[in-house]
Design a protein around this motif. Structure first.
Motif, PDB file in Angstrom:
ATOM      1  N   ASP A 116      13.333 -30.921  -3.210  1.00  0.00           N
ATOM      2  CA  ASP A 116      13.520 -29.925  -1.872  1.00  0.00           C
ATOM      3  C   ASP A 116      12.381 -30.401  -1.136  1.00  0.00           C
ATOM      4  N   ALA A 117      12.254 -29.591   0.227  1.00  0.00           N
ATOM      5  CA  ALA A 117      11.320 -29.822   1.418  1.00  0.00           C
ATOM      6  C   ALA A 117       9.979 -29.629   0.952  1.00  0.00           C
ATOM      7  N   SER A 118       9.538 -28.952  -0.236  1.00  0.00           N
ATOM      8  CA  SER A 118       8.211 -28.660  -0.623  1.00  0.00           C
ATOM      9  C   SER A 118       8.008 -30.038  -1.649  1.00  0.00           C
ATOM     10  N   GLY A 119       8.790 -30.870  -2.050  1.00  0.00           N
ATOM     11  CA  GLY A 119       8.765 -31.810  -2.910  1.00  0.00           C
ATOM     12  C   GLY A 119       9.099 -31.483  -4.389  1.00  0.00           C
ATOM     13  N   LYS A 120       9.537 -30.207  -4.604  1.00  0.00           N
ATOM     14  CA  LYS A 120       9.734 -29.830  -6.122  1.00  0.00           C
ATOM     15  C   LYS A 120      11.099 -30.430  -6.439  1.00  0.00           C
ATOM     16  N   VAL A 121      10.999 -30.929  -7.817  1.00  0.00           N
ATOM     17  CA  VAL A 121      12.137 -31.886  -8.357  1.00  0.00           C
ATOM     18  C   VAL A 121      13.498 -30.768  -8.482  1.00  0.00           C
ATOM     19  N   LEU A 122      14.475 -31.095  -8.148  1.00  0.00           N
ATOM     20  CA  LEU A 122      15.594 -30.536  -8.243  1.00  0.00           C
ATOM     21  C   LEU A 122      16.591 -31.071  -9.270  1.00  0.00           C
ATOM     22  N   GLY A 123      16.573 -32.150  -9.320  1.00  0.00           N
ATOM     23  CA  GLY A 123      17.367 -32.889 -10.369  1.00  0.00           C
ATOM     24  C   GLY A 123      17.088 -34.488 -10.356  1.00  0.00           C
ATOM     25  N   GLN A 124      17.506 -34.990 -11.460  1.00  0.00           N
ATOM     26  CA  GLN A 124      17.371 -36.410 -11.691  1.00  0.00           C
ATOM     27  C   GLN A 124      18.628 -37.226 -12.195  1.00  0.00           C
ATOM     28  N   ALA A 125      18.854 -38.397 -11.644  1.00  0.00           N
ATOM     29  CA  ALA A 125      20.176 -38.996 -12.372  1.00  0.00           C
ATOM     30  C   ALA A 125      19.745 -40.451 -12.260  1.00  0.00           C
ATOM     31  N   LYS A 126      20.487 -41.058 -13.514  1.00  0.00           N
ATOM     32  CA  LYS A 126      20.421 -42.496 -13.825  1.00  0.00           C
ATOM     33  C   LYS A 126      21.666 -43.070 -13.551  1.00  0.00           C
ATOM     34  N   ALA A 127      21.551 -44.628 -13.133  1.00  0.00           N
ATOM     35  CA  ALA A 127      22.800 -45.304 -13.129  1.00  0.00           C
ATOM     36  C   ALA A 127      22.412 -46.873 -13.614  1.00  0.00           C
TER      37      ALA A 127
END
Length: 132
Positions: A116-127
């Motif tokens: 998000d705009a504050s740098g908080k991680v909202l999600g992660q994905a890998k491919a």
């Protein structure tokens, strides 16, 4: 039944579980017309085209990082792009060191981290995909 639903919602909030949208975050990519071992001049190769799905609500930026699973210590790098709701990140959004697998074909893994705009991680994905 309503009491059971409210209990599940309250339990999720207490446990700090991620919203369902974060669990749906995924992406795919293609190497495009990338020529083999084009990183003679580091950081001059445009990123592959990324197709995003289920990007978490509130995402302001996505950080991409590539790793050669056979040689994870090699610094391929990646980049961060501003996110404004698009479903595709086009080549040229950032530069990285392209694949150049010693001894033949390697599998490469891209990781995308939505923030998000504050740098908080909202999600992660890998491919993952082999090259060449």
């Amino acid at each position: 039944m309503m009491k059971r639903v409210l209990t599940l919602v309250a339990a999720s909030a207490l446990l700090g579980l991620a919203p369902a949208a974060a669990a749906d975050f995924s992406f795919g990519f293609d190497w495009g017309n990338l020529r083999k071992c084009t990183s003679g001049n580091p950081n001059t190769v445009p990123n592959p085209r990324f197709r995003l799905r289920g990007v978490p609500a509130g995402t302001a930026s996505i950080q991409f990082r590539m790793v050669d699973l056979a040689v994870p210590s090699y610094p391929h790098g990646g980049g961060t792009v501003k996110y404004a709701g698009e479903s595709t990140i086009q080549p040229g959004a950032f530069q990285y060191r392209s694949p150049c697998p010693p001894g033949g074909r390697h599998t490469y893994e891209w990781t995308a981290v939505a923030r998000d705009a504050s740098g908080k991680v909202l999600g992660q994905a890998k491919a993952r995909k082999a090259y060449p």
